[in-house]
Motif scaffolding. Structure first.
Motif, PDB file in Angstrom:
ATOM      1  N   ASP A  27       0.833  -1.206   0.000  1.00  0.00           N
ATOM      2  CA  ASP A  27       0.000   0.000   0.000  1.00  0.00           C
ATOM      3  C   ASP A  27       0.869   1.259   0.000  1.00  0.00           C
ATOM      4  N   THR A  28       0.379   2.277  -0.688  1.00  0.00           N
ATOM      5  CA  THR A  28       1.084   3.546  -0.732  1.00  0.00           C
ATOM      6  C   THR A  28       0.088   4.674  -0.506  1.00  0.00           C
ATOM      7  N   ILE A  48      -2.332  10.431  -8.509  1.00  0.00           N
ATOM      8  CA  ILE A  48      -3.558  10.056  -7.796  1.00  0.00           C
ATOM      9  C   ILE A  48      -3.254  10.055  -6.311  1.00  0.00           C
ATOM     10  N   ASN A  49      -4.143  10.637  -5.530  1.00  0.00           N
ATOM     11  CA  ASN A  49      -3.878  10.721  -4.098  1.00  0.00           C
ATOM     12  C   ASN A  49      -4.257   9.431  -3.378  1.00  0.00           C
ATOM     13  N   ALA A  50      -4.052   9.424  -2.075  1.00  0.00           N
ATOM     14  CA  ALA A  50      -4.286   8.224  -1.285  1.00  0.00           C
ATOM     15  C   ALA A  50      -5.749   7.783  -1.309  1.00  0.00           C
ATOM     16  N   LEU A  75      -1.315   1.372 -10.544  1.00  0.00           N
ATOM     17  CA  LEU A  75      -1.548   2.677 -11.141  1.00  0.00           C
ATOM     18  C   LEU A  75      -1.423   2.536 -12.647  1.00  0.00           C
ATOM     19  N   SER A  76      -2.353   3.114 -13.372  1.00  0.00           N
ATOM     20  CA  SER A  76      -2.273   3.051 -14.823  1.00  0.00           C
ATOM     21  C   SER A  76      -2.229   4.455 -15.407  1.00  0.00           C
ATOM     22  N   LEU A  77      -1.748   4.524 -16.635  1.00  0.00           N
ATOM     23  CA  LEU A  77      -1.738   5.786 -17.379  1.00  0.00           C
ATOM     24  C   LEU A  77      -2.149   5.461 -18.808  1.00  0.00           C
ATOM     25  N   GLN A  78      -3.339   5.848 -19.182  1.00  0.00           N
ATOM     26  CA  GLN A  78      -3.825   5.659 -20.540  1.00  0.00           C
ATOM     27  C   GLN A  78      -3.455   6.899 -21.338  1.00  0.00           C
ATOM     28  N   MET A  79      -2.678   6.709 -22.388  1.00  0.00           N
ATOM     29  CA  MET A  79      -2.188   7.828 -23.183  1.00  0.00           C
ATOM     30  C   MET A  79      -2.787   7.742 -24.581  1.00  0.00           C
ATOM     31  N   GLY A  97       1.425   8.918   2.775  1.00  0.00           N
ATOM     32  CA  GLY A  97       0.664  10.053   3.274  1.00  0.00           C
ATOM     33  C   GLY A  97      -0.176  10.713   2.199  1.00  0.00           C
ATOM     34  N   TRP A  98      -0.674  11.889   2.520  1.00  0.00           N
ATOM     35  CA  TRP A  98      -1.626  12.572   1.648  1.00  0.00           C
ATOM     36  C   TRP A  98      -0.995  13.618   0.737  1.00  0.00           C
ATOM     37  N   TRP A  99       0.228  14.014   1.005  1.00  0.00           N
ATOM     38  CA  TRP A  99       0.874  14.967   0.098  1.00  0.00           C
ATOM     39  C   TRP A  99       0.978  14.339  -1.275  1.00  0.00           C
TER      40      TRP A  99
END
Length: 120
Positions: A27-28, A48-50, A75-79, A97-99
């Motif tokens: 988890d991140t 993307i945040n927490a 995490l994905s990135l559709q380009m 954290g949330w930063w």
């Protein structure tokens, strides 16, 4: 320390599409994509945040790229509508954290990167 592994890079023609993925070992908080072209500074692409919500996109990719979280650790990135100037090494980064800003210096976890090449 969370391990991050990117996949999905390669070569594509101008106007084409490509999807990148990043798998985290745990988890991140915030997860983000950065990219770096030869001779240029690393720049933020999207994050993307927490809570799983996109927080920012680079102006240069707005309307063409979509960042998403799939489950807790992917995490994905559709380009889409790729341009030659999108050519770069793309890195996944994570921060506890949330930063969730676009300053790459503040991210503590990095993948090894995946190359994206857009040719005309």
């Amino acid at each position: 320390q969370v391990q991050l592994v990117e996949s999905g890079g390669g070569s594509v023609q101008v106007g084409g599409s490509m999807r990148l993925s990043c798998e985290a070992s745990g988890d991140t908080g915030c997860m983000a994509w950065f990219r770096q072209a030869p001779g240029r500074e690393r720049e933020g692409v999207a994050a993307i945040n927490a809570g799983g919500s996109p927080t920012w996109y680079a102006n240069s990719v707005k309307g063409r790229f979509t960042v998403a979280q799939e489950g807790k650790t992917t995490l994905s990135l559709q380009m889409s509508r790729l341009k030659p100037e999108d050519t770069a090494m793309y890195y996944c980064a994570a921060q506890d954290g949330w930063w969730c800003g676009d300053d790459w210096h503040k991210y503590s976890n990095w993948g090894r990167g995946t190359q994206v090449t857009v040719s005309s």
